[in-house]
Design a protein around this motif. Sequence first.
Motif, PDB file in Angstrom:
ATOM      1  N   MET A 130       0.821  -1.203   0.000  1.00  0.00           N
ATOM      2  CA  MET A 130       0.000   0.000   0.000  1.00  0.00           C
ATOM      3  C   MET A 130       0.856   1.254   0.000  1.00  0.00           C
ATOM      4  O   MET A 130       0.456   2.296  -0.496  1.00  0.00           O
ATOM      5  N   THR A 131       2.049   1.138   0.563  1.00  0.00           N
ATOM      6  CA  THR A 131       2.913   2.308   0.616  1.00  0.00           C
ATOM      7  C   THR A 131       3.826   2.419  -0.594  1.00  0.00           C
ATOM      8  O   THR A 131       4.582   3.356  -0.704  1.00  0.00           O
ATOM      9  N   PHE A 132       3.731   1.431  -1.489  1.00  0.00           N
ATOM     10  CA  PHE A 132       4.603   1.571  -2.660  1.00  0.00           C
ATOM     11  C   PHE A 132       3.966   1.121  -3.965  1.00  0.00           C
ATOM     12  O   PHE A 132       3.867   1.868  -4.911  1.00  0.00           O
ATOM     13  N   ASP A 133       3.509  -0.115  -4.035  1.00  0.00           N
ATOM     14  CA  ASP A 133       3.088  -0.634  -5.331  1.00  0.00           C
ATOM     15  C   ASP A 133       1.854  -1.510  -5.173  1.00  0.00           C
ATOM     16  O   ASP A 133       1.935  -2.731  -5.255  1.00  0.00           O
ATOM     17  N   ALA A 134       0.728  -0.915  -4.894  1.00  0.00           N
ATOM     18  CA  ALA A 134      -0.501  -1.674  -4.706  1.00  0.00           C
ATOM     19  C   ALA A 134      -1.368  -1.606  -5.942  1.00  0.00           C
ATOM     20  O   ALA A 134      -1.751  -0.539  -6.387  1.00  0.00           O
ATOM     21  N   GLY A 135      -1.674  -2.761  -6.491  1.00  0.00           N
ATOM     22  CA  GLY A 135      -2.507  -2.776  -7.681  1.00  0.00           C
ATOM     23  C   GLY A 135      -3.888  -2.209  -7.430  1.00  0.00           C
ATOM     24  O   GLY A 135      -4.480  -1.566  -8.280  1.00  0.00           O
ATOM     25  N   ASP A 136      -4.417  -2.440  -6.207  1.00  0.00           N
ATOM     26  CA  ASP A 136      -5.766  -1.991  -5.905  1.00  0.00           C
ATOM     27  C   ASP A 136      -5.915  -0.475  -5.962  1.00  0.00           C
ATOM     28  O   ASP A 136      -6.971   0.038  -6.302  1.00  0.00           O
ATOM     29  N   ASN A 345       0.683  11.991   6.537  1.00  0.00           N
ATOM     30  CA  ASN A 345       0.162  11.129   5.466  1.00  0.00           C
ATOM     31  C   ASN A 345       0.911   9.800   5.374  1.00  0.00           C
ATOM     32  O   ASN A 345       1.916   9.575   6.050  1.00  0.00           O
ATOM     33  N   ASN A 346       0.416   8.932   4.500  1.00  0.00           N
ATOM     34  CA  ASN A 346       1.075   7.652   4.217  1.00  0.00           C
ATOM     35  C   ASN A 346       2.289   7.901   3.340  1.00  0.00           C
ATOM     36  O   ASN A 346       2.201   8.607   2.329  1.00  0.00           O
ATOM     37  N   VAL A 347       3.388   7.291   3.708  1.00  0.00           N
ATOM     38  CA  VAL A 347       4.647   7.566   3.012  1.00  0.00           C
ATOM     39  C   VAL A 347       5.116   6.339   2.245  1.00  0.00           C
ATOM     40  O   VAL A 347       4.976   5.202   2.692  1.00  0.00           O
ATOM     41  N   TYR A 348       5.682   6.581   1.062  1.00  0.00           N
ATOM     42  CA  TYR A 348       6.259   5.496   0.279  1.00  0.00           C
ATOM     43  C   TYR A 348       7.424   4.860   1.038  1.00  0.00           C
ATOM     44  O   TYR A 348       8.271   5.544   1.617  1.00  0.00           O
ATOM     45  N   THR A 349       7.484   3.543   1.001  1.00  0.00           N
ATOM     46  CA  THR A 349       8.489   2.798   1.734  1.00  0.00           C
ATOM     47  C   THR A 349       9.913   3.229   1.384  1.00  0.00           C
ATOM     48  O   THR A 349      10.726   3.520   2.268  1.00  0.00           O
ATOM     49  N   VAL A 350      10.230   3.250   0.117  1.00  0.00           N
ATOM     50  CA  VAL A 350      11.606   3.512  -0.302  1.00  0.00           C
ATOM     51  C   VAL A 350      12.010   4.952  -0.018  1.00  0.00           C
ATOM     52  O   VAL A 350      13.143   5.220   0.402  1.00  0.00           O
ATOM     53  N   TYR A 351      11.098   5.880  -0.206  1.00  0.00           N
ATOM     54  CA  TYR A 351      11.397   7.285   0.105  1.00  0.00           C
ATOM     55  C   TYR A 351      11.707   7.436   1.590  1.00  0.00           C
ATOM     56  O   TYR A 351      12.702   8.073   1.978  1.00  0.00           O
ATOM     57  N   SER A 352      10.871   6.857   2.436  1.00  0.00           N
ATOM     58  CA  SER A 352      11.074   6.962   3.882  1.00  0.00           C
ATOM     59  C   SER A 352      12.422   6.383   4.288  1.00  0.00           C
ATOM     60  O   SER A 352      13.168   6.986   5.071  1.00  0.00           O
ATOM     61  N   ARG A 353      12.753   5.219   3.740  1.00  0.00           N
ATOM     62  CA  ARG A 353      14.013   4.561   4.069  1.00  0.00           C
ATOM     63  C   ARG A 353      15.207   5.389   3.587  1.00  0.00           C
ATOM     64  O   ARG A 353      16.218   5.520   4.285  1.00  0.00           O
ATOM     65  N   SER A 354      15.094   5.961   2.409  1.00  0.00           N
ATOM     66  CA  SER A 354      16.181   6.769   1.859  1.00  0.00           C
ATOM     67  C   SER A 354      16.397   8.040   2.676  1.00  0.00           C
ATOM     68  O   SER A 354      17.534   8.464   2.914  1.00  0.00           O
ATOM     69  N   MET A 355      15.303   8.671   3.102  1.00  0.00           N
ATOM     70  CA  MET A 355      15.405   9.871   3.927  1.00  0.00           C
ATOM     71  C   MET A 355      16.078   9.553   5.263  1.00  0.00           C
ATOM     72  O   MET A 355      16.929  10.315   5.758  1.00  0.00           O
ATOM     73  N   LEU A 356      15.719   8.425   5.857  1.00  0.00           N
ATOM     74  CA  LEU A 356      16.346   8.007   7.109  1.00  0.00           C
ATOM     75  C   LEU A 356      17.835   7.786   6.910  1.00  0.00           C
ATOM     76  O   LEU A 356      18.659   8.266   7.708  1.00  0.00           O
ATOM     77  N   TRP A 357      18.177   7.082   5.876  1.00  0.00           N
ATOM     78  CA  TRP A 357      19.574   6.762   5.559  1.00  0.00           C
ATOM     79  C   TRP A 357      20.419   8.024   5.439  1.00  0.00           C
ATOM     80  O   TRP A 357      21.462   8.157   6.087  1.00  0.00           O
ATOM     81  N   ALA A 400       0.767  13.827  -0.788  1.00  0.00           N
ATOM     82  CA  ALA A 400       2.210  13.692  -0.588  1.00  0.00           C
ATOM     83  C   ALA A 400       2.536  13.580   0.895  1.00  0.00           C
ATOM     84  O   ALA A 400       1.972  14.291   1.732  1.00  0.00           O
ATOM     85  N   ALA A 401       3.460  12.689   1.220  1.00  0.00           N
ATOM     86  CA  ALA A 401       3.949  12.566   2.589  1.00  0.00           C
ATOM     87  C   ALA A 401       5.195  13.427   2.738  1.00  0.00           C
ATOM     88  O   ALA A 401       6.063  13.452   1.858  1.00  0.00           O
TER      89      ALA A 401
END
Length: 440
Positions: A130-136, A345-357, A400-401
């Motif tokens: 849901m935070t990155f690639d959800a078909g629904d 808001n809901n944040v994309y997984t990879v963006y959140s991880r990259s920002m933390l890094w 946007a998160a």
Amino acid sequence: MKEQRHRILCAVCALALVLTAVLAPAAWAADGAGEVQDTAKPTLTTDDAAEMQQADAAVTALTGSDEYEQMSREERLTAALAELDELTRKGLVRRDSIRTDEENGIVSFTYRCGVLGGILLTLPDELDEMTFDAGDNGLRAPRDIAQRTPRTEMPLTDDVRQAAEARQYRENALPETIGRAAIYYAFDNTVNSSRFPYYSYMQGFWEGMGLRTTMNTRVTLSDLRRMNKYDLCILSAHGAYYTYSYGTFRKHTRTEPIILLTEASTLYKDIIYGFDLLAHRIIKLNGLYCVTADFFRNAYRSGQLSNTIIYSETCEFLGVTNSVDESMAEALLAGGARTVLGYVNNVYTVYSRSMLWDTVNHLAMGQTIGRALAHAKDTYGENDIIWYTEQGGRRPHAAAAYLVLYGDENARLNVPENFSLEERAEAAEDMLADVLESAA
């Protein structure tokens, strides 16, 4: 005149007694019909805990079944309501407390004893999607994401690489330890996890930078009461917006951010956590514990989080657009935290991880948290939709998160301020050579 006044007072008293005699039993009788009053219980009894476990067993039997996994969201809602109707019939759940929040994918309810609970319409494994690639919801992943690894997805910026590689050649330029950090990893149980390798990689790299980093992959409520042991605490878990009903004669609703853990509820733990459960500082979703802002406010009411930096990756930690909720940040700051960072808001997984890094890398180089965050935003974008479209994504989510900093933007780790960037870049840590070599 005095006699007349006396008669009036007697009449009023008599009327009050009549109303009490008529209304009180009716209110008490409502208990058996799922209309239990909202008066707070002083303690959670063993019988209360046993009843909750009976309800939790039914809920987890539903949500953990293969059939539930294969259902559409609408079918899950129907199944959840049917299960709660049965639990209400058994007297385990208050009928008037059941509330469907389709926007946030939760059906909330109140156990007979007054503790809050809920059923997630989106399974934890699906929250990653849901935070990155959800078909629904029509999201498309940026190109080549499936082939990415921690090394390729989270490359070192030039300044961090120079600082890291230089540590291999000169010793004792910086203290052996520049701080203590903890990653509270509660996204999943790490088994076959697509997320966990990235956090393991980050832990090893930060260790090499002199930031002693503990990885907690079995996060419990007790663990979250001991965050004051660290200079930097990273909350890597799912978050949600939980809505519930309260009030006896006039119903109200309240929505607040929660952090989802993987700690399963048990009868023994329910009794141990009884006060927090009854005070709604802890709630249960799918039989797992979750915490509200009041949990932190109570746990650190004496200001024990002195000088700690709290970085949360959880979705909706600060609510949503047009309904920003600062209660989590306020509770942690009230508990003594020096700085708190979290997402709206809901944040994309990879963006959140990259920002933390990127943020922690520059924090470990001696930058202030404000400056480190600014560098991360310059590198990955002010919000996740900017990042997503730059990666080739074509159908971003609606809101946007973005990461917000509260408290002291000048907070930093134990890196001497009189060291220039060049001198910091010459710091020695032989461990890092192994980390870089293994990640190559």
